[in-house]
Design an enzyme around this catalytic site. Structure first.
Site, PDB file in Angstrom:
ATOM      1  CD  GLU A 221      17.579 -30.342 -13.628  1.00  0.00           C
ATOM      2  OE1 GLU A 221      18.126 -30.261 -14.744  1.00  0.00           O
ATOM      3  OE2 GLU A 221      16.366 -30.457 -13.482  1.00  0.00           O
TER       4      GLU A 221
ATOM      5  CE  LYS B  90      24.397 -24.599 -19.631  1.00  0.00           C
ATOM      6  NZ  LYS B  90      24.954 -25.340 -20.743  1.00  0.00           N
TER       7      LYS B  90
ATOM      8  CG  ASP C 227      29.890 -28.564 -22.269  1.00  0.00           C
ATOM      9  OD1 ASP C 227      29.094 -28.079 -23.090  1.00  0.00           O
ATOM     10  OD2 ASP C 227      31.091 -28.239 -22.207  1.00  0.00           O
TER      11      ASP C 227
ATOM     12  CE1 TYR D   8      17.597 -30.540 -21.086  1.00  0.00           C
ATOM     13  CE2 TYR D   8      19.699 -31.573 -20.570  1.00  0.00           C
ATOM     14  CZ  TYR D   8      18.905 -30.818 -21.416  1.00  0.00           C
ATOM     15  OH  TYR D   8      19.429 -30.340 -22.578  1.00  0.00           O
TER      16      TYR D   8
ATOM     17  CE  LYS E   6      27.201 -21.610 -19.930  1.00  0.00           C
ATOM     18  NZ  LYS E   6      27.864 -21.377 -21.142  1.00  0.00           N
TER      19      LYS E   6
ATOM     20  CB  CYS F  52      65.802 -23.173 -36.963  1.00  0.00           C
ATOM     21  SG  CYS F  52      64.524 -24.430 -37.102  1.00  0.00           S
TER      22      CYS F  52
ATOM     23  CB  CYS G 131      66.791 -26.771 -40.181  1.00  0.00           C
ATOM     24  SG  CYS G 131      66.571 -24.985 -40.227  1.00  0.00           S
TER      25      CYS G 131
ATOM     26  CB  CYS H  82      63.075 -21.280 -39.092  1.00  0.00           C
ATOM     27  SG  CYS H  82      64.062 -22.280 -40.206  1.00  0.00           S
TER      28      CYS H  82
ATOM     29  CB  CYS I 242      63.228 -25.655 -41.821  1.00  0.00           C
ATOM     30  SG  CYS I 242      62.994 -26.203 -40.129  1.00  0.00           S
TER      31      CYS I 242
HETATM   32  S1  IVH Z   1      16.749 -27.391 -19.347  1.00  0.00           S
HETATM   33  C1  IVH Z   1      13.561 -25.095 -21.887  1.00  0.00           C
HETATM   34  N1  IVH Z   1      18.584 -28.639 -17.971  1.00  0.00           N
HETATM   35  O1  IVH Z   1      22.165 -26.234 -21.826  1.00  0.00           O
HETATM   36  C2  IVH Z   1      14.919 -25.313 -21.388  1.00  0.00           C
HETATM   37  N2  IVH Z   1      19.201 -27.755 -20.071  1.00  0.00           N
HETATM   38  O2  IVH Z   1      23.080 -23.579 -22.430  1.00  0.00           O
HETATM   39  C3  IVH Z   1      15.311 -26.718 -21.399  1.00  0.00           C
HETATM   40  N3  IVH Z   1      21.533 -28.196 -20.703  1.00  0.00           N
HETATM   41  O3  IVH Z   1      20.027 -25.780 -24.522  1.00  0.00           O
HETATM   42  C4  IVH Z   1      16.700 -26.901 -21.004  1.00  0.00           C
HETATM   43  N4  IVH Z   1      22.075 -29.334 -18.915  1.00  0.00           N
HETATM   44  O4  IVH Z   1      20.879 -28.134 -24.056  1.00  0.00           O
HETATM   45  C5  IVH Z   1      18.311 -27.970 -19.107  1.00  0.00           C
HETATM   46  N5  IVH Z   1      20.091 -29.807 -16.647  1.00  0.00           N
HETATM   47  C6  IVH Z   1      19.816 -29.156 -17.769  1.00  0.00           C
HETATM   48  C7  IVH Z   1      20.784 -28.951 -18.774  1.00  0.00           C
HETATM   49  C8  IVH Z   1      20.445 -28.237 -19.923  1.00  0.00           C
HETATM   50  C9  IVH Z   1      22.498 -28.866 -20.073  1.00  0.00           C
HETATM   51  C10 IVH Z   1      21.732 -27.554 -22.013  1.00  0.00           C
HETATM   52  C11 IVH Z   1      20.527 -27.464 -22.888  1.00  0.00           C
HETATM   53  C12 IVH Z   1      20.392 -25.999 -23.213  1.00  0.00           C
HETATM   54  C13 IVH Z   1      21.758 -25.490 -22.938  1.00  0.00           C
HETATM   55  C14 IVH Z   1      21.771 -24.006 -22.634  1.00  0.00           C
END
Ligand code: IVH
Length: 669
Positions: free
Chosen positions: A114, A116, A118, A224, A312, A406, A409, A424, A429
């Site tokens: 899935e 991630k 942010d 999720y 990441k 500068c 000034c 400066c 200034c």
């Molecule tokens: S599962 C028990 N799925 O990323 C674990 N987390 O860096 C449950 N996050 O604390 C988390 N997307 O807040 C899960 N598709 C995803 C996510 C996700 C973002 C966050 C989550 C976690 C943090 C860790």
């Protein structure tokens, strides 16, 4: 109509409205026009007003925002909210699978991959199908009760149909990139501080006390995970996602079920290559073992499950062109070269300038005006130039040389032999004055809202304000004729200035912009000395008696308070009615980590130790250097030292970098 019929109609309207919310916000496919929707909504509001006995906390009319709270209540999570371990390359992911196979045996493992998200992680508890509360992650064990704010987010169902008796849904509140850009544009126009990225904007929108503000922000919730459920036995994570989708939650887009880690890696790369096509910021992807039986067998460490890992993405890099190199003058007179770029969207926001730090950095990069360059965000916030694409030069590039005067000034600039920066030399200034004022009004100093760059530019250029104290002498007539000013805004600014007179002394001290005196040092100082006049007679050695203050800071403070013009400025503030005495109860810094003592051990992945310490201090916390039982949290990075063993012996709370980031995420706004 008899009461029974009215009750039925109210229930019907609630269902209808929530259904149309779902069509509109989750599926992006409305079935009725806005007018028809408004008509239904109005009918419900009127019926609920007329028949208050049928009011309900989970009615769609309750998504409107409520009166501001004084503070959030704390909610203890029934099951801790864990974070995820990180992987940065294929090898990390292959090792992840090896660890799993060591425990469950050498069989093929199915994974769900899935995006991630942010944003801000959230836990939602539904009892008998009604949303009971929603909480932030906080330290993983306890979070903040942000129910009222979450209720304003239309992609969070207030009720679940055919529900289990209890279900706890976890997911992330995020802001889409375009909404973030729009929000910042408006904030800029109103001279309000900007959010650094969509994540901070989402967190700041949920973690503030006025739910009416949350309602105005365009936020989305993606579910999720189900951390707890009564009466349903799920077999697979993919079944969980399907169930959540049926219950009208938004789930991770384009997730797929794959066999073996190799295929999972391919899917991660698939997301990585398309990260820019999604409306939200994606900082990686998450790989989860699909079979929930294995989740039980694999279990979890103190901070993360063994059945999932976050891959990441590498920091996003983009190519752009340097249109110009300008030199900015800061409040201390420091000259900073800045590259003006063709705008590019990078890791969550549009970047149109990048700092070049100093002359040495320009030489190191060998950068010229009109060069093609690669930019990325350092520590995911500050844009920097990684390389110059010299092979793309056409011969039309222009050399840049550092100015001898500068640029603001015109006074001479100097570069001291032991410094990398030019300065400066003119304290009057305009650029320095502007910088000092902007620092004085900034959020961590006097926190005076609606005074931003464009206003300060005008005030200084028109010589209405010559120093920070002049702000307190401003009158309506000084403001009303300025550009982009109206009666309402002028009055608001004057009121904000008035309110700031009562700020704690530590904020004033920090706001004065004394060399080396950051927020934390200002607080250390006012713990010992409670009146600004106390400082007038202090010697460097007096300052050094305070733990945390070294000779450099002591000397800087001493020189500042020795200077006549500085004392005059302080007197001018005093005459304007600015509080210059510390009140006992105001000593602690506001912030999500107010009063918390934290120690770091091991190296951190996404930031330098110094940055982490600065973040901690800015959030109201205190950096500890030795392990003791008074420590609230131990942040453990890679290869921790002996501090970790000691911390374990003392039974201290141990957290990882993600937990720490989550805890400091709170942002005002
Ligand atoms: S599962 C028990 N799925 O990323 C674990 N987390 O860096 C449950 N996050 O604390 C988390 N997307 O807040 C899960 N598709 C995803 C996510 C996700 C973002 C966050 C989550 C976690 C943090 C860790």
């Amino acid at each position: 109509m008899d009461k029974e019929k009215i009750k039925k109609r109210i229930e019907e309207l609630r269902k209808l409205i929530e259904y149309h919310n779902y069509r509109y916000y989750v599926l992006d496919s409305p079935e009725i026009s806005d007018e028809e929707y408004d008509k239904l909504f109005k009918e419900l509001v009127e019926l609920e007003e007329k028949y208050p006995e049928f009011k309900s906390d989970v009615s769609p009319t309750r998504r409107v925002g409520a009166p501001p709270l004084k503070e959030f209540k704390t909610i203890k999570h029934t099951i801790p909210m864990l974070s995820l371990d990180n992987a940065f390359n294929d090898e990390d992911l292959i090792n992840f699978e090896k660890r799993i196979k060591r425990i469950v045996g050498d069989i093929e493992i199915n994974y769900v991959v899935e995006p991630k998200f942010d944003g801000l992680s959230i836990s939602l508890l539904y009892r008998n199908g009604e949303l009971e509360y929603g909480a932030t992650r906080g330290n993983g064990v306890e979070g903040e009760d942000v129910t009222l704010n979450l209720k304003t987010i239309k992609t969070i169902p207030l009720t679940i149909e055919n529900p289990p008796p209890l279900i706890e849904v976890r997911g992330e509140v995020i802001m889409f990139k375009k909404d973030f850009e729009e929000l910042n544009k408006i904030r800029e126009e109103n001279d309000e501080p900007l959010f650094a990225n969509p994540r901070n904007a989402a967190a700041g929108s949920v973690r503030q006390l006025d739910s009416k503000i949350t309602k105005e922000r365009k936020l989305h919730f993606f579910a999720y995970y189900i951390s707890r459920v009564e009466g349903i036995e799920f077999k697979k994570h993919s079944d969980v996602l399907k169930y959540l989708e049926e219950k009208r939650f938004k789930v991770p887009p384009d997730y797929s079920i794959v066999n073996g880690i190799k295929k999972a890696i391919e899917k991660c790369i698939w997301y990585q290559n398309r990260r820019n096509e999604y409306p939200f910021d994606m900082d990686g992807s998450v790989i989860k073992v699909n079979d929930l039986n294995y989740h039980k067998i694999l279990g979890e460490t103190t901070h993360a499950p063994r059945w999932a890992i976050a891959y990441k993405f590498p920091a996003e890099e983009k190519e752009t062109i340097v249109r110009d190199i300008i030199v900015q003058v800061g409040r201390t007179g420091k000259l900073t070269p800045v590259a003006i770029l063709d705008p590019v969207f990078l890791s969550g926001s549009t970047v149109s300038r990048a700092t070049l730090h100093n002359e040495d950095e320009i030489k190191r990069l060998g950068i010229k005006i009109f060069d093609h360059v690669i930019v990325r965000k350092a520590g995911s916030v500050i844009p920097e130039i990684v390389t110059v694409l010299k092979e793309k030069r056409t011969g039309n590039e222009k050399d840049f040389s550092f100015p001898e005067n500068c640029p603001v000034c015109g006074e001479e600039v100097i570069r001291l032999s032991d410094e990398v920066d030019y300065r400066c030399t003119n304290a009057s200034c305009p650029a320095q004055i502007k910088g000092r004022i902007l620092h004085f009004v900034s959020r961590d100093a006097m926190d005076i809202e609606n005074i931003g760059e464009s206003l300060v530019d005008q005030l200084v250029d028109k010589k209405i304000v010559k120093d920070i104290a002049d702000l307190f002498y401003l009158e309506f007539k000084d403001l009303i004729n300025l550009e982009r000013m109206g009666e309402k805004l002028a009055n608001k600014i004057l009121k904000n200035i008035q309110n700031a007179k009562d700020r704690p002394l530590s904020r004033v001290l920090y706001g004065l912009g004394i060399f080396h005196v950051g927020k934390h040092i200002a607080q250390l100082l006012t713990k010992r000395y409670k009146d600004i006049e106390d400082f007038y007679s202090l010697k460097p050695e007096d300052y050094m008696e305070i733990e945390g203050i070294g000779p450099e800071i002591a000397q800087s403070l001493y020189l500042f308070f020795k200077e006549d013009k500085n004392i005059k400025l302080i007197e001018k503030l005093k005459n304007a009615g600015v509080n210059l005495k510390e009140k006992e109860e105001e000593l602690e810094k506001e912030g999500p980590l107010k009063g918390k003592k934290i120690i770091f051990t091991g190296s951190l992945e996404t930031m330098l130790r110094k940055e982490a310490e600065e973040l901690l201090k800015n959030s109201g916390g205190e950096v500890a250097s030795t392990i003791s039982k008074n420590i609230d949290y131990v942040v453990v990075g890679k290869d921790p030292g002996s501090k970790l063993d000691k911390a374990k012996k003392l039974n201290l709370k141990i957290i990882n970098e993600d937990d720490f980031i989550e805890m400091i995420k709170g942002e005002k706004g």
